[in-house]
Design an enzyme around this catalytic site. Sequence first.
Site, short mmCIF file in Angstrom:
data_model
loop_
_atom_site.label_atom_id
_atom_site.label_comp_id
_atom_site.label_asym_id
_atom_site.label_seq_id
_atom_site.Cartn_x
_atom_site.Cartn_y
_atom_site.Cartn_z
N CYS A 1 49.35 28.43 30.82
CA CYS A 1 51.08 28.57 29.08
C CYS A 1 49.53 27.97 28.47
O CYS A 1 49.17 28.02 28.11
CB CYS A 1 51.71 26.76 29.38
SG CYS A 1 53.10 26.73 31.45
N GLN B 1 34.95 35.82 43.61
CA GLN B 1 34.33 34.07 44.00
C GLN B 1 34.07 34.01 44.89
O GLN B 1 33.76 33.02 45.55
CB GLN B 1 36.12 34.24 43.90
CG GLN B 1 36.37 33.87 42.24
CD GLN B 1 36.05 32.78 41.45
OE1 GLN B 1 35.60 31.83 42.42
NE2 GLN B 1 36.42 32.66 40.53
N SER C 1 29.58 38.55 39.99
CA SER C 1 29.34 38.22 38.84
C SER C 1 28.55 37.00 38.35
O SER C 1 28.17 35.71 39.35
CB SER C 1 30.17 37.26 37.84
OG SER C 1 29.55 37.00 36.81
N GLY C 2 27.21 36.40 37.62
CA GLY C 2 25.80 35.33 38.25
C GLY C 2 27.20 33.98 37.59
O GLY C 2 25.91 33.25 38.51
N THR D 1 33.42 41.38 35.22
CA THR D 1 34.80 42.55 34.28
C THR D 1 34.15 43.81 34.86
O THR D 1 34.74 44.60 34.68
CB THR D 1 34.78 42.00 33.08
OG1 THR D 1 36.42 40.45 33.44
CG2 THR D 1 35.93 43.14 32.36
N THR E 1 19.24 49.08 27.55
CA THR E 1 18.43 48.44 28.30
C THR E 1 18.54 46.79 28.96
O THR E 1 19.44 46.27 28.87
CB THR E 1 17.73 47.31 26.59
OG1 THR E 1 16.72 48.37 26.17
CG2 THR E 1 16.22 46.64 27.00
#
Length: 398
Positions: free
Chosen positions: A325, A179, A199-200, A72, A237
Amino acid sequence: MDTIYMDNNATTKVDPAVLEEMLPYFTEQYGNPSSMHRFGGQVGGKITEARERVAALLGCDAREVIFTACGTESDNTAIRSALAAQPDKKHIITSRVEHPAILSLCKHLEKREGYDVTILNVDTEGNLDLDELNKAIRDDTAIVSIMWANNETGVIFPVEKIGEICRDRGVIFHTDAVQAVGKIPMNLKELPIDMLSLSGHKLHAPKGVGALYVRKALPYRPFIIGGHQEKGRRAGTENTTGIIALGKACDVALQHIDDENTRVKALRDKLESGLMSAIPDAKLNGDKDHRLPNTTNISFGYVEGEAILLMIDQLGICASSGSACTSGSLEPSHVLRAMGVPFTFAHGSIRFSLSRFNTEEEVDYVVENLPKIIENLRKISPFSAQDSGPACTPRSTE
């Protein structure tokens, strides 16, 4: 049987080899990589190695890799950088099936910061119309952001063709490849992609670490301002243990990329064919020929996805519903809405996403047990098999 985990598009198990690589940097080699002393410098060397390992998986120069906290952040950084570097351009293009990390940001930019956003449609198989993309590009288009592979259906988008269109029109192209990385081969040196997010925790590294590829010479503006870390491109950091883990995970993924596209794909196909043949009124969602090797999204008509998940959870099976939902709502996922999947199918969609840690015995167990669950749920379902209901029509992000 122990837990059968088939929700790897949500998150993955940390590979034991990855855990082993990162553990010493919690308690033994815990120095700050920015320190001048040798103790910190050793950690800095491991970060350099991790950057090279990420670059090797992506097929790019290590200097083009910026470490972040997650996919993100990488997505937000890419889009905001493109906008900040081109203050005279106020137009963004994306697709209706993007992850909320993109769609929610674009909605915010449109409502709160005065940008104009064009959201491209997809067809019934989840594919884009590239002519629509080409027509949507304007003189003031700052960036096109289209995912490499969809997180719900696994559909792979033609990023090379998209990139070529953008390059011909002088527009920055970013792809959310969260993905796709580690599941399909990549060589960014040969692709017209300007920025890429990963993303890891989607490729067997821990949560809390990601990366952003930024093509050399591309105008770039940092999202997080502060110290000199990441050559001034991302202050703060470094998450040293996470970065080291991500590097190792990329190294392992590169070694297993063929396995992902052969053995894992064969497991996915066996699961899919077994369920589709054993369960009537089942519908595969997405382009069957152009998708990730680990992902299948199947709608089981006239039942609720949440009920299916609750029942299989009792058998130790982990998967995801394609339905978003919540209590009091029967709204299917935005991806299936965009594809026009009929309501009584969209609401009963289940995504199975496998990894190299899955086995044939696990697939057999799911194929053996899920048909009985669907049969029992249909007996008490409020939906009628004679009335499939209206298709889920695409909606705006308003």
